[in-house]
Every structure is written in C-alpha cells, then in structure tokens.
Design a protein around this motif. Structure first.
Motif, PDB file in Angstrom:
ATOM      1  N   UNK A  35       0.846  -1.257   0.058  1.00  0.00           N
ATOM      2  CA  UNK A  35       0.070  -0.043  -0.010  1.00  0.00           C
ATOM      3  C   UNK A  35       0.821   1.190   0.112  1.00  0.00           C
ATOM      4  N   UNK A  36       0.647   2.162  -0.762  1.00  0.00           N
ATOM      5  CA  UNK A  36       1.025   3.529  -0.383  1.00  0.00           C
ATOM      6  C   UNK A  36       1.404   4.159   0.980  1.00  0.00           C
ATOM      7  N   UNK A  37       2.318   4.291   1.374  1.00  0.00           N
ATOM      8  CA  UNK A  37       3.066   4.868   2.509  1.00  0.00           C
ATOM      9  C   UNK A  37       3.122   6.247   2.619  1.00  0.00           C
ATOM     10  N   UNK A  38       2.914   6.937   3.805  1.00  0.00           N
ATOM     11  CA  UNK A  38       3.059   8.494   3.971  1.00  0.00           C
ATOM     12  C   UNK A  38       4.132   8.648   5.238  1.00  0.00           C
ATOM     13  N   UNK A  39       5.015   9.386   4.743  1.00  0.00           N
ATOM     14  CA  UNK A  39       5.813  10.036   5.858  1.00  0.00           C
ATOM     15  C   UNK A  39       5.463  11.211   5.894  1.00  0.00           C
ATOM     16  N   UNK A  40       5.080  11.811   7.111  1.00  0.00           N
ATOM     17  CA  UNK A  40       4.643  13.084   7.491  1.00  0.00           C
ATOM     18  C   UNK A  40       5.873  13.974   8.172  1.00  0.00           C
ATOM     19  N   UNK A  41       5.638  15.367   8.027  1.00  0.00           N
ATOM     20  CA  UNK A  41       6.758  16.092   8.214  1.00  0.00           C
ATOM     21  C   UNK A  41       6.846  16.377   9.934  1.00  0.00           C
ATOM     22  N   UNK A  42       7.799  15.701  10.599  1.00  0.00           N
ATOM     23  CA  UNK A  42       8.079  15.987  11.921  1.00  0.00           C
ATOM     24  C   UNK A  42       9.082  16.786  12.173  1.00  0.00           C
ATOM     25  N   UNK A 214       4.508  21.726  16.581  1.00  0.00           N
ATOM     26  CA  UNK A 214       3.249  21.573  17.209  1.00  0.00           C
ATOM     27  C   UNK A 214       2.505  20.681  16.544  1.00  0.00           C
ATOM     28  N   UNK A 215       2.486  20.630  15.377  1.00  0.00           N
ATOM     29  CA  UNK A 215       1.508  19.517  14.513  1.00  0.00           C
ATOM     30  C   UNK A 215       2.189  18.062  14.946  1.00  0.00           C
ATOM     31  N   UNK A 238      -2.877  22.213  22.449  1.00  0.00           N
ATOM     32  CA  UNK A 238      -1.545  22.454  21.576  1.00  0.00           C
ATOM     33  C   UNK A 238      -1.372  23.980  21.066  1.00  0.00           C
ATOM     34  N   UNK A 239      -2.314  24.710  21.907  1.00  0.00           N
ATOM     35  CA  UNK A 239      -1.947  25.932  21.486  1.00  0.00           C
ATOM     36  C   UNK A 239      -2.539  26.741  20.081  1.00  0.00           C
ATOM     37  N   UNK A 240      -3.541  25.785  19.615  1.00  0.00           N
ATOM     38  CA  UNK A 240      -4.226  26.267  18.240  1.00  0.00           C
ATOM     39  C   UNK A 240      -5.358  27.557  18.682  1.00  0.00           C
ATOM     40  N   UNK A 241      -5.707  28.453  17.792  1.00  0.00           N
ATOM     41  CA  UNK A 241      -6.379  29.368  18.250  1.00  0.00           C
ATOM     42  C   UNK A 241      -8.058  29.008  18.564  1.00  0.00           C
ATOM     43  N   UNK A 242      -8.279  27.623  17.658  1.00  0.00           N
ATOM     44  CA  UNK A 242      -9.326  27.089  17.679  1.00  0.00           C
ATOM     45  C   UNK A 242      -9.352  25.767  16.976  1.00  0.00           C
ATOM     46  N   UNK A 243     -10.338  24.911  16.824  1.00  0.00           N
ATOM     47  CA  UNK A 243     -10.530  23.837  16.211  1.00  0.00           C
ATOM     48  C   UNK A 243     -10.210  23.906  14.524  1.00  0.00           C
ATOM     49  N   UNK A 244     -10.845  25.018  13.873  1.00  0.00           N
ATOM     50  CA  UNK A 244     -10.473  25.387  12.873  1.00  0.00           C
ATOM     51  C   UNK A 244      -9.105  25.410  12.102  1.00  0.00           C
ATOM     52  N   UNK A 245      -8.478  26.085  13.015  1.00  0.00           N
ATOM     53  CA  UNK A 245      -7.144  26.578  13.138  1.00  0.00           C
ATOM     54  C   UNK A 245      -6.255  24.937  13.087  1.00  0.00           C
ATOM     55  N   UNK A 246      -6.702  24.389  13.800  1.00  0.00           N
ATOM     56  CA  UNK A 246      -5.878  23.099  14.054  1.00  0.00           C
ATOM     57  C   UNK A 246      -6.228  22.316  12.875  1.00  0.00           C
ATOM     58  N   UNK A 249      -4.092  23.525   9.671  1.00  0.00           N
ATOM     59  CA  UNK A 249      -2.721  23.481   9.804  1.00  0.00           C
ATOM     60  C   UNK A 249      -2.381  21.674   9.523  1.00  0.00           C
ATOM     61  N   UNK A 250      -3.562  20.946  10.261  1.00  0.00           N
ATOM     62  CA  UNK A 250      -3.242  19.427  10.069  1.00  0.00           C
ATOM     63  C   UNK A 250      -3.425  19.160   8.581  1.00  0.00           C
ATOM     64  N   UNK A 251      -4.407  19.594   8.113  1.00  0.00           N
ATOM     65  CA  UNK A 251      -4.487  19.146   6.347  1.00  0.00           C
ATOM     66  C   UNK A 251      -3.397  19.737   5.660  1.00  0.00           C
ATOM     67  N   UNK A 252      -2.814  20.862   5.935  1.00  0.00           N
ATOM     68  CA  UNK A 252      -1.575  21.325   5.350  1.00  0.00           C
ATOM     69  C   UNK A 252      -0.423  20.454   5.311  1.00  0.00           C
ATOM     70  N   UNK A 253      -0.161  19.799   6.351  1.00  0.00           N
ATOM     71  CA  UNK A 253       0.893  18.902   6.680  1.00  0.00           C
ATOM     72  C   UNK A 253       0.430  17.245   6.460  1.00  0.00           C
TER      73      UNK A 253
END
Length: 281
Positions: A35-42, A214-215, A238-246, A249-253
C-alpha cells in the motif's frame, strides 16, 4: 504483503543528536506492491539506507521513481508518498535538525522539502557506512555501524554556544507553543537575525519549524488514543486558536483531515508502536 516497523533508541552519547533509528521491512510474494505509505513532516532530518538490492519508490513530481541506495532527507513541510514493490528493508537514522551542523558542519538549507543521494551531500566518506550495513541481517549490527559512524563525527563537535541550536531546542521543548518573539528574547538575538539564521541553515523560517513541531506533538498525542479524540480539546491543549485552525494546519501537513488520518485502516500515516532499544556493547 507483510510489513513490520521498529524503532530503536540511540546510545546515551548520541541522544542529543539522534531521535531514533528505525527499520521498515516488507515481505512480499514476487513483485507484490505495498500500500502507498506516507511520511509526515516531523521536523527532523534523515539518513536512509536500503539494506538490500530492492529499492523503494517515491512519488516525485507526479511520477514514481526508484530511490537511491542511500539518501539524505532535509526538513519537510509536505507529506511524502512512497511504496515498495517486492520484499525489501529500509534503515533510517532520524536526526535533530541542528545535528547536521554540529556533527558535519553542513547546512541543510538546500534540501528543504527535498532529498538527495548520500555521496552527493556528504562526500565519498559516507560510502563506508553504506558498505558496512549492506546485506547485514542483524539490525543490531546495522545500528552498531551507524553508531560508530556518528560517534566518529562527534569527536569534531564544537562546544561553543550557538543561538540557532538553542532556539531549535527551545521550540521543541515548548512543543511549538512558544512564539518566535519569545524565543528571540530568550536567546538574546533579534527576530530578524533568528529568521535569517534559520533560512540560511535549515532552508525555512523558525515560524514554519514551530508549526511543524506543534503539529507533530498534536499528532503523536492523538495517535495514542484508543477512540476518536476530542479535536477541540486537542486544539486547546496544543495552542491552536480554535479547532478550525488546528484542522487547517493538520490538512496542510498531511493532505487530509484528522478524522480520516485517525481512522485510516491501512495505517498509511501512522508510526506503529513497535519500540526497540539499543545498548552499545
């Protein structure tokens, strides 16, 4: 296809530089594809070695291409897709970003969001490590070779104070919750000077590194949860301004929303919890 993944702690002498070593093994019938694997930016750097002749493939510029026998990965902000065709083993050394400057005196700015083969980046000397681990069946022998290589570099360590190293560690220690202005004040350099040093040495800004860290902490926190987390609670913790902000950011990474990643049955995004330890003889 069967896949196993293990992580191994470094020796105490190398803990300031190495997050961990890892081994990813694929066992397949013939040319069966994983299966296609995904490495996340850590927020880390990696030296990655294939331990046999079967090299994995990476999706690069919308094309699948075979990876080099040994390669070096800079700081990433994007998720990377890769796969293995047939049986194979990959060994990785996950380094803290300041470690490259400390151990090798090499800035990694040119490889932000990119990778290259080891010899191009480090020179021919690193081929000794590549040759020592090739074909090794014992992971402890592989790790011993990696430790010997890194400990030899440690002898050249410059112990002088370096504000870039201090800032990088401070961002990690705060789990990305400290503002760049506060980091600058703590290390007694201007924000502009810190930004310039990050860009020159890491290829990105301290703000981007802070967001990645933070992500990473938010991801590793909810990954341990047995049931679907409260995303609003994680956003607050984890210090995000709200759920939408989290979520943004999560979707970006990761290229996806948290719920999809958490429920991914193929565990394409996730690091399995198979931990190992390594003690030098």
């Amino acid at each position: 296809m069967n896949s196993t993944y293990q992580e191994f702690k470094p020796s105490a002498a190398l803990e300031p530089f190495v997050d961990y070593y890892w081994l990813h093994t694929f066992e397949a019938d013939g040319n069966q594809e994983s299966p296609v694997q995904r490495c996340l930016p850590f927020g880390t750097l990696e030296i990655i070695l294939h331990l046999d002749d079967n090299h994995c493939q990476v999706l690069h510029n919308n094309y699948w291409q075979k990876l080099p026998h040994g390669f070096f990965v800079g700081l990433y902000r994007d998720a990377v897709q890769w796969k293995c065709v047939g049986s194979g083993r990959k060994f990785g050394i996950q380094l803290k970003p300041e470690s490259l400057l400390q151990l090798f005196n090499i800035p990694v700015a040119s490889l932000f969001n990119n990778f290259t083969d080891l010899e191009t980046f480090f020179g021919k000397e690193i081929n000794r490590l590549v040759e020592k681990v090739y074909g090794q069946l014992s992971i402890h022998s592989v790790i011993a070779a990696a430790e010997a290589f890194l400990l030899a570099q440690r002898r050249n360590l410059n112990a002088e104070r370096n504000y870039l190293f201090e800032a990088t560690r401070l961002i990690r220690q705060s789990r990305g919750n400290l503002s760049i202005e506060a980091v600058s004040e703590h290390i007694y350099v201007s924000k502009r000077q810190l930004e310039r040093s990050f860009k020159d040495n890491y290829g990105t800004t301290p703000k981007m590194y802070q967001r990645i860290i933070r992500f990473r902490n938010a991801y590793e926190y909810f990954y341990q949860k047995p049931t679907a987390p409260d995303w609003q609670d994680i956003s607050y913790t984890f210090g995000y301004s709200d759920q939408a902000h989290f979520i943004r950011d999560f979707k970006e990474f990761t290229d996806d929303v948290p719920t999809v990643v958490f429920n991914d049955t193929n565990q394409q995004f996730q690091r399995p919890t198979c931990w190992g330890t390594y003690a030098r003889a």
